[in-house]
Design an enzyme around this catalytic site. Structure first.
Site, PDB file in Angstrom:
ATOM      1  N   TYR A   1       2.851  -1.448   3.447  1.00 38.38           N
ATOM      2  CA  TYR A   1       4.015  -1.101   2.633  1.00 38.38           C
ATOM      3  C   TYR A   1       3.586  -0.725   1.214  1.00 38.38           C
ATOM      4  CZ  TYR A   1       7.115  -2.995   6.255  1.00 38.38           C
ATOM      5  OH  TYR A   1       7.794  -3.244   7.420  1.00 38.38           O
TER       6      TYR A   1
ATOM      7  N   GLY B   1      18.873   2.671   9.129  1.00 35.50           N
ATOM      8  CA  GLY B   1      18.497   3.423   7.931  1.00 35.50           C
ATOM      9  C   GLY B   1      19.661   3.683   6.985  1.00 35.50           C
TER      10      GLY B   1
ATOM     11  N   SER C   1      15.663  -2.394  10.712  1.00 36.13           N
ATOM     12  CA  SER C   1      16.634  -1.298  10.599  1.00 36.13           C
ATOM     13  C   SER C   1      17.988  -1.701  11.180  1.00 36.13           C
ATOM     14  CB  SER C   1      16.122  -0.029  11.284  1.00 36.13           C
ATOM     15  OG  SER C   1      16.867   1.103  10.889  1.00 36.13           O
TER      16      SER C   1
END
Length: 323
Positions: A53, A215, A211
């Site tokens: 990340y 999104g 998710s």
């Protein structure tokens, strides 16, 4: 805050998991600190991250931000159940990705250094690695557990049969094995109901959905098309793909007087086997708003209508597609 055990373990985690993927790319370090501080104030003790990340190869940008937050003290590390991941590409050399014993060892050491901690509470394989034998993988994880550098091991993006393979291989070594599976799961994406959730429940794994709002498009996207991740090309394509369903969904949410994001999370929290959906707030306001989902109880009529708008695969396999 509500808490539950992580799978079959005695570890208690909050019913919402703080996702940190935005920390660095979309959320400044200062704001990330504020969000994490607020999470602890709210009793949210479960944080998820990954070595990749931040999306700068080999740097672990997000882990570094969390590490600097831990370094401020004040019980931040002690109050936090930190979950990170191994598998992604962390360099240009052959063994700087996936889950060979070599990469597991090196990636763990690097994550510990970036996170400024002496142990990882939940170390997750970010993806299945079909080329690494389970004996090699579990031996490497066993060493880390015995060294006290890792407490629990989880998976992410595994199929149901991968979970079965992994758990049986761990059992043969008298090793605790997997305690959680992190999967794509939301009102739209329900494939894991076929085999992943049944496998996880059978072996005592907690499900950690990523998710949970697809999104952002399940968070009232038709009225917020210019905010956050909804502006991405991927989100815009999904918006058009699912527009008729989203119109019905947002109309239902308006009818019951609830925000779409809260309804989507509330539905997910109540699904069998789910431990804690991963929320990825970019602001403190978004974090505070997420807690509404824990108190919301969707009535039977609402759940029936949600099933009509977003039908799942039909339940677990094989009955979902056979007799």
């Amino acid at each position: 805050m509500q808490y539950t055990r992580l799978g079959r373990t005695g570890l208690k985690v909050s019913r919402l998991c703080l996702g940190t993927m935005n920390f660095g790319p979309q959320t400044t370090e200062e704001d990330s600190f504020r969000i994490m501080d607020r999470a602890l104030e709210l009793g949210l003790n479960f944080f998820d991250t990954a070595d990749v990340y931040g999306w700068k190869k080999g740097e672990g940008v997000t882990e570094q931000i969390i590490g600097r937050w831990f370094a401020q003290g004040g019980g931040r590390r002690e109050k936090t159940i930190i979950a990170t991941k191994v598998y992604g590409n962390m360099g240009d050399w052959p063994n700087q990705s996936r889950v060979s014993a070599l990469h597991i060892r090196e990636a763990c050491e690097q994550s510990l250094r970036r996170l400024q901690t002496d142990h990882i509470d939940l170390y997750q394989m970010h993806h299945i690695d079909r080329d690494t034998p389970w004996d090699e993988l579990w031996q490497a994880m066993d060493v880390l557990v015995k060294q006290g550098k890792v407490l629990y091991v989880g998976s992410s993006n595994f199929a149901g049969w991968h979970i079965a393979q992994a758990c049986e291989a761990a059992k043969s070594r008298h090793f605790l094995g997997l305690v959680s599976e992190q999967s794509l799961y939301n009102l739209i994406d329900r494939t894991i109901e076929l085999e992943v959730i049944p496998a996880a429940q059978s072996y005592g794994l907690g499900i950690i959905p990523w998710s949970p709002l697809k999104g952002g498009i399940l968070g009232g996207a038709l009225k917020k098309t210019t905010e956050g991740r909804r502006t991405s090309e991927f989100a815009q394509k999904n918006l058009e793909k699912y527009r008729p369903k989203l119109e019905r969904y947002e109309a239902l949410c308006e009818k019951i007087g609830e925000k779409p994001a809260d309804v989507g999370l509330a539905w997910l929290v109540a699904q069998p086997g789910v431990t804690a959906p991963i929320i990825g707030p970019r602001t403190i306001e978004q974090l505070d708003g997420s807690l509404r989902a824990l108190d919301m109880k969707l009535d039977e009529a609402t759940r029936t209508e949600l099933e009509e708008i977003f039908p799942g695969p039909g339940g677990p396999a094989p009955e979902a597609y056979a007799w």
